[in-house]
Design a protein around this motif. Structure first.
Motif, PDB file in Angstrom:
ATOM      1  N   THR A 104      14.180  41.027 153.312  1.00 29.40           N
ATOM      2  CA  THR A 104      15.579  40.597 153.448  1.00 29.40           C
ATOM      3  C   THR A 104      16.200  40.214 152.114  1.00 29.40           C
ATOM      4  O   THR A 104      17.410  40.379 151.922  1.00 29.40           O
ATOM      5  CB  THR A 104      15.683  39.405 154.415  1.00 29.40           C
ATOM      6  N   LEU A 105      15.402  39.710 151.171  1.00 23.31           N
ATOM      7  CA  LEU A 105      15.949  39.356 149.867  1.00 23.31           C
ATOM      8  C   LEU A 105      16.434  40.593 149.112  1.00 23.31           C
ATOM      9  O   LEU A 105      17.292  40.503 148.236  1.00 23.31           O
ATOM     10  CB  LEU A 105      14.893  38.632 149.039  1.00 23.31           C
ATOM     11  N   LEU A 106      15.873  41.740 149.461  1.00 24.64           N
ATOM     12  CA  LEU A 106      16.209  42.964 148.739  1.00 24.64           C
ATOM     13  C   LEU A 106      17.236  43.833 149.470  1.00 24.64           C
ATOM     14  O   LEU A 106      17.571  44.915 148.990  1.00 24.64           O
ATOM     15  CB  LEU A 106      14.934  43.787 148.499  1.00 24.64           C
ATOM     16  N   THR A 107      17.718  43.371 150.598  1.00 24.95           N
ATOM     17  CA  THR A 107      18.663  44.170 151.389  1.00 24.95           C
ATOM     18  C   THR A 107      19.888  44.620 150.592  1.00 24.95           C
ATOM     19  O   THR A 107      20.233  45.806 150.599  1.00 24.95           O
ATOM     20  CB  THR A 107      19.099  43.396 152.646  1.00 24.95           C
ATOM     21  N   PRO A 108      20.579  43.720 149.866  1.00 24.61           N
ATOM     22  CA  PRO A 108      21.730  44.188 149.078  1.00 24.61           C
ATOM     23  C   PRO A 108      21.323  45.133 147.949  1.00 24.61           C
ATOM     24  O   PRO A 108      22.050  46.079 147.635  1.00 24.61           O
ATOM     25  CB  PRO A 108      22.328  42.889 148.517  1.00 24.61           C
ATOM     26  N   LEU A 109      20.150  44.869 147.333  1.00 28.40           N
ATOM     27  CA  LEU A 109      19.697  45.738 146.242  1.00 28.40           C
ATOM     28  C   LEU A 109      19.461  47.157 146.732  1.00 28.40           C
ATOM     29  O   LEU A 109      19.760  48.135 146.029  1.00 28.40           O
ATOM     30  CB  LEU A 109      18.424  45.178 145.625  1.00 28.40           C
TER      31      LEU A 109
ATOM     32  N   HIS B 164      20.205  34.865 146.366  1.00 25.93           N
ATOM     33  CA  HIS B 164      20.887  35.798 145.465  1.00 25.93           C
ATOM     34  C   HIS B 164      21.870  35.087 144.547  1.00 25.93           C
ATOM     35  O   HIS B 164      22.117  35.530 143.428  1.00 25.93           O
ATOM     36  CB  HIS B 164      21.679  36.840 146.267  1.00 25.93           C
ATOM     37  N   ARG B 165      22.425  34.008 145.026  1.00 26.19           N
ATOM     38  CA  ARG B 165      23.547  33.371 144.344  1.00 26.19           C
ATOM     39  C   ARG B 165      23.097  32.580 143.117  1.00 26.19           C
ATOM     40  O   ARG B 165      22.000  32.037 143.066  1.00 26.19           O
ATOM     41  CB  ARG B 165      24.292  32.437 145.298  1.00 26.19           C
ATOM     42  N   VAL B 166      23.999  32.527 142.133  1.00 28.46           N
ATOM     43  CA  VAL B 166      23.841  31.629 140.995  1.00 28.46           C
ATOM     44  C   VAL B 166      24.953  30.590 141.096  1.00 28.46           C
ATOM     45  O   VAL B 166      26.131  30.947 141.186  1.00 28.46           O
ATOM     46  CB  VAL B 166      23.966  32.377 139.645  1.00 28.46           C
ATOM     47  N   VAL B 167      24.593  29.327 141.110  1.00 26.59           N
ATOM     48  CA  VAL B 167      25.577  28.254 141.225  1.00 26.59           C
ATOM     49  C   VAL B 167      25.359  27.279 140.081  1.00 26.59           C
ATOM     50  O   VAL B 167      24.275  27.189 139.507  1.00 26.59           O
ATOM     51  CB  VAL B 167      25.485  27.524 142.585  1.00 26.59           C
ATOM     52  N   GLY B 168      26.412  26.539 139.731  1.00 20.63           N
ATOM     53  CA  GLY B 168      26.277  25.632 138.607  1.00 20.63           C
ATOM     54  C   GLY B 168      27.276  24.491 138.654  1.00 20.63           C
ATOM     55  O   GLY B 168      28.210  24.475 139.451  1.00 20.63           O
ATOM     56  N   ARG B 169      27.076  23.555 137.764  1.00 21.21           N
ATOM     57  CA  ARG B 169      27.947  22.389 137.610  1.00 21.21           C
ATOM     58  C   ARG B 169      27.975  22.007 136.135  1.00 21.21           C
ATOM     59  O   ARG B 169      27.123  22.426 135.351  1.00 21.21           O
ATOM     60  CB  ARG B 169      27.421  21.211 138.421  1.00 21.21           C
ATOM     61  N   GLN B 170      28.979  21.233 135.765  1.00 18.99           N
ATOM     62  CA  GLN B 170      29.022  20.725 134.398  1.00 18.99           C
ATOM     63  C   GLN B 170      27.887  19.726 134.186  1.00 18.99           C
ATOM     64  O   GLN B 170      27.565  18.936 135.078  1.00 18.99           O
ATOM     65  CB  GLN B 170      30.363  20.077 134.110  1.00 18.99           C
ATOM     66  N   ALA B 171      27.290  19.754 133.011  1.00 18.48           N
ATOM     67  CA  ALA B 171      26.168  18.864 132.725  1.00 18.48           C
ATOM     68  C   ALA B 171      26.609  17.409 132.650  1.00 18.48           C
ATOM     69  O   ALA B 171      25.838  16.500 132.990  1.00 18.48           O
ATOM     70  CB  ALA B 171      25.496  19.269 131.412  1.00 18.48           C
ATOM     71  N   PHE B 172      27.848  17.177 132.201  1.00 17.44           N
ATOM     72  CA  PHE B 172      28.348  15.813 132.033  1.00 17.44           C
ATOM     73  C   PHE B 172      29.704  15.659 132.706  1.00 17.44           C
ATOM     74  O   PHE B 172      30.449  16.628 132.851  1.00 17.44           O
ATOM     75  CB  PHE B 172      28.521  15.471 130.546  1.00 17.44           C
ATOM     76  N   GLU B 173      30.036  14.454 133.057  1.00 19.47           N
ATOM     77  CA  GLU B 173      31.388  14.124 133.506  1.00 19.47           C
ATOM     78  C   GLU B 173      31.983  13.156 132.497  1.00 19.47           C
ATOM     79  O   GLU B 173      31.405  12.119 132.194  1.00 19.47           O
ATOM     80  CB  GLU B 173      31.366  13.472 134.888  1.00 19.47           C
ATOM     81  N   GLY B 174      33.121  13.507 131.954  1.00 22.14           N
ATOM     82  CA  GLY B 174      33.785  12.637 131.008  1.00 22.14           C
ATOM     83  C   GLY B 174      33.403  12.861 129.561  1.00 22.14           C
ATOM     84  O   GLY B 174      33.934  12.196 128.667  1.00 22.14           O
ATOM     85  N   ARG B 175      32.503  13.785 129.282  1.00 23.16           N
ATOM     86  CA  ARG B 175      32.126  14.074 127.902  1.00 23.16           C
ATOM     87  C   ARG B 175      31.626  15.509 127.797  1.00 23.16           C
ATOM     88  O   ARG B 175      31.448  16.181 128.813  1.00 23.16           O
ATOM     89  CB  ARG B 175      31.063  13.097 127.386  1.00 23.16           C
ATOM     90  N   GLU B 176      31.406  15.941 126.571  1.00 18.89           N
ATOM     91  CA  GLU B 176      31.054  17.329 126.319  1.00 18.89           C
ATOM     92  C   GLU B 176      29.708  17.448 125.609  1.00 18.89           C
ATOM     93  O   GLU B 176      29.188  16.479 125.066  1.00 18.89           O
ATOM     94  CB  GLU B 176      32.129  18.004 125.453  1.00 18.89           C
TER      95      GLU B 176
ATOM     96  N   SER C 288       4.345  40.176 143.647  1.00 21.26           N
ATOM     97  CA  SER C 288       4.486  38.921 144.400  1.00 21.26           C
ATOM     98  C   SER C 288       5.814  38.222 144.132  1.00 21.26           C
ATOM     99  O   SER C 288       6.282  37.429 144.955  1.00 21.26           O
ATOM    100  CB  SER C 288       3.330  37.977 144.055  1.00 21.26           C
ATOM    101  N   ASN C 289       6.454  38.496 142.980  1.00 17.83           N
ATOM    102  CA  ASN C 289       7.717  37.854 142.626  1.00 17.83           C
ATOM    103  C   ASN C 289       8.875  38.751 143.066  1.00 17.83           C
ATOM    104  O   ASN C 289       8.976  39.905 142.648  1.00 17.83           O
ATOM    105  CB  ASN C 289       7.771  37.619 141.111  1.00 17.83           C
ATOM    106  N   TRP C 290       9.761  38.235 143.926  1.00 15.23           N
ATOM    107  CA  TRP C 290      10.818  39.085 144.479  1.00 15.23           C
ATOM    108  C   TRP C 290      11.809  39.528 143.409  1.00 15.23           C
ATOM    109  O   TRP C 290      12.443  40.590 143.529  1.00 15.23           O
ATOM    110  CB  TRP C 290      11.545  38.383 145.626  1.00 15.23           C
ATOM    111  N   ARG C 291      11.950  38.757 142.326  1.00 19.38           N
ATOM    112  CA  ARG C 291      12.828  39.179 141.239  1.00 19.38           C
ATOM    113  C   ARG C 291      12.297  40.454 140.573  1.00 19.38           C
ATOM    114  O   ARG C 291      13.067  41.328 140.172  1.00 19.38           O
ATOM    115  CB  ARG C 291      12.957  38.066 140.198  1.00 19.38           C
ATOM    116  N   VAL C 292      10.981  40.553 140.452  1.00 23.73           N
ATOM    117  CA  VAL C 292      10.394  41.773 139.900  1.00 23.73           C
ATOM    118  C   VAL C 292      10.612  42.936 140.859  1.00 23.73           C
ATOM    119  O   VAL C 292      10.946  44.056 140.442  1.00 23.73           O
ATOM    120  CB  VAL C 292       8.893  41.576 139.611  1.00 23.73           C
ATOM    121  N   ARG C 293      10.449  42.686 142.144  1.00 24.83           N
ATOM    122  CA  ARG C 293      10.690  43.747 143.129  1.00 24.83           C
ATOM    123  C   ARG C 293      12.147  44.215 143.064  1.00 24.83           C
ATOM    124  O   ARG C 293      12.437  45.416 143.179  1.00 24.83           O
ATOM    125  CB  ARG C 293      10.366  43.247 144.545  1.00 24.83           C
ATOM    126  N   ALA C 294      13.066  43.268 142.869  1.00 31.21           N
ATOM    127  CA  ALA C 294      14.485  43.629 142.755  1.00 31.21           C
ATOM    128  C   ALA C 294      14.728  44.515 141.536  1.00 31.21           C
ATOM    129  O   ALA C 294      15.484  45.498 141.595  1.00 31.21           O
ATOM    130  CB  ALA C 294      15.339  42.362 142.668  1.00 31.21           C
TER     131      ALA C 294
END
Length: 731
Positions: free
Chosen positions: A506-511, A307-319, A469-475
């Motif tokens: 179980t992937l759809l329990t919160p939905l 369910h979670r979306v996680v991320g990081r900066q693409a670069f360290e020390g520059r933009e 077949s795709n759980w995102r579509v089911r959601a």
């Protein structure tokens, strides 16, 4: 670096070409000018129409000087920019609306234009390319708060609703031309974006990127609930920025740790305009964030973990993009019909609003002559090198529009859906239903929501998608069930919920919990019992618990008494919510306070409410609560000092220590804001000391403010908690 860039001062006014030469962009990308002054002036928001024209909001009245003199002048506009010769640059300008006061957001919908001009939200009908009358959608859309803290965005989401940043309501234009307004989650500060699955992303000035794990229209209906797990989640926690030139012109540049040893901003201070890129010319999931105070644009890389979306900066020390041009002020980012990333640049020296403008920054602005010139602005486009952008315009034929629902460019998919929903063409149902069986799950989801938007989605359609077949579509199929109930099919909606529950996915329990808690379903026969049992069966799942509580507004006490296990998370969160409700003041007291402190409440709404909330319980992740705070109810001179000069660093309130990223870690002072009179501020402080269950009793008088000002004089640095405790004691 070019000789021109080495020999110039950072605060020179640059031509668009020279400004691009002052930029460093990530390898493999190019920056191009799309429009510049006089074709566009002081742009703050934009959108494309189906013909590839840019509709842009121009906030020409913003901060003409450091006092904000003349901000109420009707000099704002909505302009339409057109690329006549097809070279990717705008050549033609048409003013659609003028004489506006500080317009801030727009949305094209149902053949017309939705426009935010504080405090109102308008809808303008369009005939022959010109405004043909307007309708008031909401008289209090952007009521209260200063320019930096008023609703904005007006993003037309995947689910056909229009969402805002810095706001907790959404809108929809119905087929009969009326407007529907519903409560939703409070989100962000300036700018809002969505990903391919319609999840919303946003931020505040001090954070990088936050967002939702679940569809936006669910879980925001209980006014007693402060936060719902899965919404308002930190997606990228790293707030480090890397300017390529000294940036002393930030509001708190005098404070230790704000600038590094080279005088460059260390962390976000004006983050805004987030964009989840969906243009189809980059791999993976990428999000970009503008930082106008440091003249840069950040690149973040995201991915899903369940369910979670996680991320990081693409670069360290520059933009991704950084400029040496101090007037480069990126304030919003957008996808385009050609796959490019579009940057809205206000191009000006002053970016901080005067409500919180520090004496330090006023001095910086004066010394480097940043107040002028005004009346400038640019729009840039970033593309991968070698890309051959092809703008996609909306066709007239229905089948062609349906085909575009599977286009690689997310802007094209969105626009095709919106065009179909607005046109409601005859015969669309057959093509859309066929698209529900397409091999591309993204196209399937767009087709489903398009059918919902034109009122043609059936329970049979949803039932088939629940087995996809795709759980995102089911959601998404679960997320659309409440709309089926709202359209007059409650029995079918109930049957679909029961069928989905029987799948034990179980992937759809919160939905499932979110759908059962929706207003359209929560009171239906059979659904309420099913929802309560679902919550008890998953009583330690934070997502299910909060989703369930979101549908129990007004019934929390009753359900709390029914819970047999007091150790589960469900019981603990319900008990906390009930306790909060019991601590709210009576209606009679609220009315008495409003009458007694009329000017103070008006100032509170402008200066304090955007961060601390109307109920004084704080806005995550900006500021801690005022309700029940010993800082508010304790020593009044300590409170006055805090409000006048600000507070930095961790702060303990009612036994809990608030620090970044839970809050911004910085409360600006207002001692040097000449627009605020002593009597107003004294009323404000008296109000918060006696509101929301606070019972300090003694009032703050204007002479009390004078005593504290005399003690600290022209102090500009904010206090720390330790300093205030040492000087005034600890309650």
């Amino acid at each position: 670096m070019c000789v021109q860039c080495r020999n110039r001062s950072d605060n020179d006014v640059l031509s668009p070409k020279a400004s691009i030469n002052a930029m460093e962009v990530a390898e493999g990308f190019t920056v191009e000018v799309v429009a510049s002054e006089p074709l566009v002036v002081a742009p703050v928001a934009m959108t494309f129409d189906g013909d590839g024209r840019i509709w842009v909001v121009e906030m020409d009245g913003y901060m003409p000087d450091t006092l904000g003199t003349g901000e109420d002048a009707p000099v704002g506009r909505v302009a339409i920019l057109e690329d006549v010769n097809g070279d990717g640059r705008m050549d033609k300008r048409q003013v659609f609306l003028d004489s506006l006061v500080m317009p801030r957001a727009l949305c094209l919908v149902d053949g017309g234009l939705m426009l935010a001009e504080p405090p109102r939200l308008w809808f303008y009908a369009i005939r022959d390319g010109k405004p043909a009358g307007k309708t008031l959608v909401d008289s209090a859309y952007a009521e209260g708060g200063n320019v930096e803290h008023q609703p904005n965005g007006l993003l037309r989401g995947l689910d056909n609703w229009i969402y805002s940043a810095k706001y907790d309501y959404r809108y929809r234009r119905l087929s009969d031309g009326t407007w529907q307004k519903e409560r939703t989650h409070f989100r962000g500060q300036w700018g809002i974006s969505q990903d391919d699955w319609g999840r919303l992303f946003y931020n505040d000035n001090s954070s990088n990127l936050s967002g939702d794990y679940f569809p936006p229209g669910l879980g925001g209906d209980n006014p007693n609930q402060r936060k719902v797990a899965g919404y308002g989640q930190t997606v990228v926690a790293d707030t480090r920025v890397y300017p390529i030139h000294p940036t002393p012109g930030v509001n708190r540049g005098y404070m230790e740790g704000v600038l590094d040893s080279a005088g460059r901003l260390v962390n976000f201070t004006a983050a805004c305009g987030p964009l989840v890129y969906r243009g189809g010319l980059m791999q993976g999931m990428n999000a970009f964030v503008a930082e106008p105070a440091a003249n840069l644009v950040k690149w973040n890389v995201l991915h899903d973990e369940g369910h979670r979306v996680v991320g990081r900066q693409a670069f360290e020390g520059r933009e991704f993009l950084a400029s040496r041009d101090e007037r480069f002020r990126p304030v919003n980012l957008y996808d385009g019909p050609d796959g490019g990333i579009y940057i809205v640049d206000m191009y000006r020296g002053i970016i901080q609003h005067n409500t919180y403008l520090t004496p330090y920054l006023k001095k910086e602005i004066a010394e480097r002559k940043l107040s002028l010139p005004l009346g400038m602005g640019r729009i840039y486009r970033i593309l991968p090198k070698g890309a051959k952008p092809q703008s996609v315009y909306m066709p007239a034929h229905t089948d062609s529009l349906v085909a575009l629902l599977g286009h690689p460019n997310g802007w094209v998919r969105d626009q095709a859906q919106r065009t179909l929903v607005d046109r409601r063409p005859d015969g669309a149902e057959t093509s859309l239903r066929r698209a529900l069986h397409d091999s591309n799950p993204i196209k399937v989801v767009h087709a489903m929501w398009t059918m919902e938007g034109i009122g043609k989605l059936t329970d049979d359609d949803i039932e088939g998608l629940l087995r996809h077949s795709n759980w995102r579509v089911r959601a998404q199929a679960i997320a659309v069930i409440p709309a089926l109930a709202e359209s007059g099919n409650p029995e079918q909606a109930t049957d679909l919920l029961k069928a989905a529950a029987a799948m034990n996915d179980t992937l759809l329990t919160p939905l499932m919990a979110l759908a059962m808690a929706s207003p359209a379903l929560s009171n239906l026969p059979g659904v309420a019992d099913m929802a309560e049992q679902w919550a008890m069966d998953h009583g330690n799942d934070a997502y299910v618990v909060d989703a369930s509580i979101s549908g129990w507004g007004g019934r929390e006490e009753q359900l709390l008494r029914l819970l047999p296990d007091t150790s589960v998370l469900l019981y603990r969160r319900l008990r906390r919510l009930v306790a909060d409700k019991e601590g709210k003041e009576s209606k009679a007291k609220r009315e008495a306070l409003a009458k007694r402190y009329k000017e103070g409440i008006a100032l509170f709404r402008t200066a304090c409410q955007p961060c601390h909330g109307e109920d004084g319980k704080g806005v995550t992740p900006i500021a801690p609560p005022l309700a029940g705070s010993e800082w508010v109810t304790g020593n009044k001179e300590r409170l006055i000092a805090l409000v006048l000069y600000g507070l930095t660093g961790p702060v303990s309130v009612a036994g809990h220590t608030y620090d970044t990223p839970e809050v911004s870690g910085e409360m600006p002072g207002i001692a040097h804001n000449r627009a605020i009179e002593e009597a107003e501020l004294a009323q404000l402080l008296s109000y918060i000391r006696n509101a929301w269950g606070n019972n300090a009793g003694d009032e703050v008088l204007p002479e009390d403010l004078g005593t504290v000002r005399a003690r600290f004089g022209n102090r500009t640095e904010p206090f720390t908690q330790a300093e205030l405790h040492e000087m005034f004691g600890k309650d």
